[in-house]
Enzyme design. Structure first.
Site, PDB file in Angstrom:
ATOM      1  CD  GLN A 189       7.848  99.844 120.390  1.00 11.18           C
ATOM      2  OE1 GLN A 189       8.395 100.022 119.416  1.00 11.18           O
ATOM      3  NE2 GLN A 189       8.087 100.369 121.708  1.00 11.18           N
ATOM      4  CG  ASN A 190       6.099  94.016 123.141  1.00  5.58           C
ATOM      5  OD1 ASN A 190       7.080  94.402 122.643  1.00  5.58           O
ATOM      6  ND2 ASN A 190       6.309  93.849 124.639  1.00  5.58           N
ATOM      7  CG  ASP A 193       4.328  89.484 123.769  1.00  3.71           C
ATOM      8  OD1 ASP A 193       3.352  90.182 124.243  1.00  3.71           O
ATOM      9  OD2 ASP A 193       5.259  89.628 124.292  1.00  3.71           O
ATOM     10  CG  HIS A 241       4.760  97.354 116.001  1.00  2.00           C
ATOM     11  ND1 HIS A 241       6.023  97.292 116.462  1.00  2.00           N
ATOM     12  CD2 HIS A 241       4.367  98.661 115.435  1.00  2.00           C
ATOM     13  CE1 HIS A 241       6.640  98.425 116.276  1.00  2.00           C
ATOM     14  NE2 HIS A 241       5.662  99.237 115.519  1.00  2.00           N
ATOM     15  CB  CYS A 269      -6.355  82.603 104.594  1.00  2.00           C
ATOM     16  SG  CYS A 269      -6.125  82.253 102.790  1.00  2.00           S
ATOM     17  CB  CYS A 287      -8.930  78.911  99.817  1.00  2.20           C
ATOM     18  SG  CYS A 287      -7.691  79.997 100.673  1.00  2.20           S
ATOM     19  CB  THR A 339      10.631 100.539 123.684  1.00  2.00           C
ATOM     20  OG1 THR A 339      11.128 100.805 122.507  1.00  2.00           O
ATOM     21  CG2 THR A 339      10.498 101.850 124.464  1.00  2.00           C
ATOM     22  CB  ALA A 361      10.137  95.668 132.908  1.00  2.38           C
TER      23      ALA A 361
HETATM   24  P1  NAD Z   1      14.001  96.307 120.986  1.00  7.80           P
HETATM   25  O1  NAD Z   1      14.425  94.767 120.714  1.00  7.80           O
HETATM   26  O2  NAD Z   1      14.363  97.066 119.895  1.00  7.80           O
HETATM   27  O3  NAD Z   1      14.896  96.614 122.303  1.00  7.80           O
HETATM   28  C1  NAD Z   1      14.648  96.080 123.537  1.00  7.80           C
HETATM   29  C2  NAD Z   1      14.799  96.927 124.711  1.00  7.80           C
HETATM   30  O4  NAD Z   1      14.337  96.411 125.834  1.00  7.80           O
HETATM   31  C3  NAD Z   1      16.302  97.437 124.732  1.00  7.80           C
HETATM   32  O5  NAD Z   1      16.150  99.041 124.879  1.00  7.80           O
HETATM   33  C4  NAD Z   1      16.797  96.618 126.064  1.00  7.80           C
HETATM   34  O6  NAD Z   1      17.722  97.533 126.706  1.00  7.80           O
HETATM   35  C5  NAD Z   1      15.608  96.787 126.835  1.00  7.80           C
HETATM   36  N1  NAD Z   1      15.559  95.447 127.728  1.00  7.80           N
HETATM   37  C6  NAD Z   1      15.774  94.157 127.536  1.00  7.80           C
HETATM   38  N2  NAD Z   1      15.544  93.539 128.773  1.00  7.80           N
HETATM   39  C7  NAD Z   1      14.905  94.214 129.340  1.00  7.80           C
HETATM   40  C8  NAD Z   1      14.214  93.977 131.046  1.00  7.80           C
HETATM   41  N3  NAD Z   1      14.324  92.911 131.382  1.00  7.80           N
HETATM   42  N4  NAD Z   1      13.602  95.042 131.500  1.00  7.80           N
HETATM   43  C9  NAD Z   1      13.555  96.243 130.774  1.00  7.80           C
HETATM   44  N5  NAD Z   1      14.229  96.602 129.537  1.00  7.80           N
HETATM   45  C10 NAD Z   1      14.688  95.564 129.053  1.00  7.80           C
HETATM   46  O7  NAD Z   1      12.649  96.265 121.222  1.00  7.80           O
HETATM   47  P2  NAD Z   1      11.480  97.301 120.647  1.00  7.80           P
HETATM   48  O8  NAD Z   1      12.120  98.638 121.145  1.00  7.80           O
HETATM   49  O9  NAD Z   1      10.171  97.066 121.391  1.00  7.80           O
HETATM   50  O10 NAD Z   1      11.315  97.193 119.322  1.00  7.80           O
HETATM   51  C11 NAD Z   1      11.377  95.907 118.711  1.00  7.80           C
HETATM   52  C12 NAD Z   1      10.259  95.499 117.425  1.00  7.80           C
HETATM   53  O11 NAD Z   1      10.227  94.262 117.894  1.00  7.80           O
HETATM   54  C13 NAD Z   1       8.835  95.957 118.131  1.00  7.80           C
HETATM   55  O12 NAD Z   1       8.312  96.424 116.795  1.00  7.80           O
HETATM   56  C14 NAD Z   1       8.079  94.823 118.490  1.00  7.80           C
HETATM   57  O13 NAD Z   1       7.164  94.586 117.642  1.00  7.80           O
HETATM   58  C15 NAD Z   1       9.175  93.754 118.066  1.00  7.80           C
HETATM   59  N6  NAD Z   1       9.485  92.611 118.993  1.00  7.80           N
HETATM   60  C16 NAD Z   1       8.275  92.243 119.899  1.00  7.80           C
HETATM   61  C17 NAD Z   1       8.264  91.125 120.769  1.00  7.80           C
HETATM   62  C18 NAD Z   1       7.393  90.831 121.723  1.00  7.80           C
HETATM   63  O14 NAD Z   1       6.147  90.908 121.392  1.00  7.80           O
HETATM   64  N7  NAD Z   1       7.439  90.241 122.976  1.00  7.80           N
HETATM   65  C19 NAD Z   1       9.744  90.647 120.725  1.00  7.80           C
HETATM   66  C20 NAD Z   1      10.758  90.866 120.263  1.00  7.80           C
HETATM   67  C21 NAD Z   1      10.617  92.098 119.121  1.00  7.80           C
END
Ligand code: NAD
Length: 264
Positions: A103-104, A106, A121, A129, A152, A190, A231
């Site tokens: 879902q990240n 980055d 996502h 653009c 543009c 997540t 993690a």
């Molecule tokens: P979330 O922010 O809803 O939840 C984060 C989860 O990670 C929590 O359950 C928390 O307990 C856990 N967590 C925190 N630190 C941790 C670690 N060191 N090791 C393991 N687990 C850990 O995140 P989500 O469920 O991914 O949903 C959020 C939405 O936000 C997604 O759509 C995503 O695209 C976006 N998002 C992405 C990024 C990124 O790309 N790095 C950052 C922030 C949000």
């Protein structure tokens, strides 16, 4: 601290339930210095996503989105994968992880070397653009809040899914197919509340897969095995233990029809 015995139990259970697919969320990138959205200190504690990160709000006033995300997008190259990302890339190289759904946005999984990745996502690396569709690669984007197209003058938007936007259909289809056909789904970092990604563990379980979770706290993913911790600490330990379990299974003989994993 998760005891070694629990890590080994999880590794044995995963080894017996290949193919393995991973589902990751913002938590896996926390140790790379990228804060999650929902945890304490997360972005949505300070900013209302409806005002800052919905497609409707973006269309109305893109400068709001860029005012809170611009700096981060311009610094994207500064962030580096942590041992959690690297462990998952190693599992793929070893032939133990079939696919990674994230879902990240980055790009850190690819930076760590993961190749079979579905970005549910989208990605902050791709900026386009809204007027002429010219593509830019973050962090190389024109200055300004919002930044505007050099050609543009149109407003630039990252190729990520904002609230109120549909997920890329192909990515969603692939994610559902991977969840429905894996033997084990490893759910990492997540909160498992953002749909439709939050349904993937249920889909996996409904098709007989084992769900294993790595998180600081249990999410509603409903995992049969929960490994509590960061993690970046747990995944390298799990990877080592999984290699050991697979070697043990191989020494007892690969069953007919199974492909032996590579590079153990
Ligand atoms: P979330 O922010 O809803 O939840 C984060 C989860 O990670 C929590 O359950 C928390 O307990 C856990 N967590 C925190 N630190 C941790 C670690 N060191 N090791 C393991 N687990 C850990 O995140 P989500 O469920 O991914 O949903 C959020 C939405 O936000 C997604 O759509 C995503 O695209 C976006 N998002 C992405 C990024 C990124 O790309 N790095 C950052 C922030 C949000």
């Amino acid at each position: 601290m998760v005891p070694a015995s629990l890590i080994e139990e999880a590794a044995r259970a995963i080894a017996a339930r290949l193919p393995l697919v991973a589902l990751t969320g913002a938590g896996i990138s926390v140790e790379s210095g990228i804060p999650p959205f929902r945890s304490p200190g997360g972005l949505w504690e300070k900013f209302d996503p409806a005002v800052y990160a919905s497609i409707e709000a973006f269309r109305r006033d893109p400068s709001k989105y860029w005012s809170i995300r611009g700096d981060f997008i311009r610094r994207l190259d500064d962030f580096i994968p942590n041992p959690g990302h690297i462990a998952l890339a190693e599992l793929e190289r070893a032939g133990l992880l079939r696919h990674l759904i994230t879902q990240n946005i980055d790009g850190l999984h690819q930076k760590a070397g993961s190749r079979s990745v579905t970005e549910l996502h989208g990605s902050l690396r791709e900026i386009f653009c809204l007027a002429c569709n010219r593509r830019y690669h973050a962090p190389h984007i024109p200055p300004g809040t919002p930044p505007r197209c050099d050609d543009c003058g149109g407003v630039l938007k990252p190729n990520t899914v904002l609230f109120g936007e549909a997920l890329p259909a192909e990515a969603l289809e692939r994610a559902i197919q991977e969840a429905a056909t894996c033997g084990c789904l490893l759910v990492v970092g997540t909160s498992a509340v953002v749909q439709p990604a939050a349904s993937l563990p249920r889909i996996a379980r409904g098709n007989g897969a084992l769900v294993v979770e790595v998180n600081l706290e249990r999410s509603p993913a409903g995992a049969e095995l929960f490994l509590e911790g960061a993690a970046g600490v747990i995944l390298p330990r799990l990877t080592d233990a999984l290699r050991g379990s697979i070697r043990l299974r191989q020494s007892k003989g690969t069953r007919h029809g199974e492909d032996p994993p590579r590079n153990l």
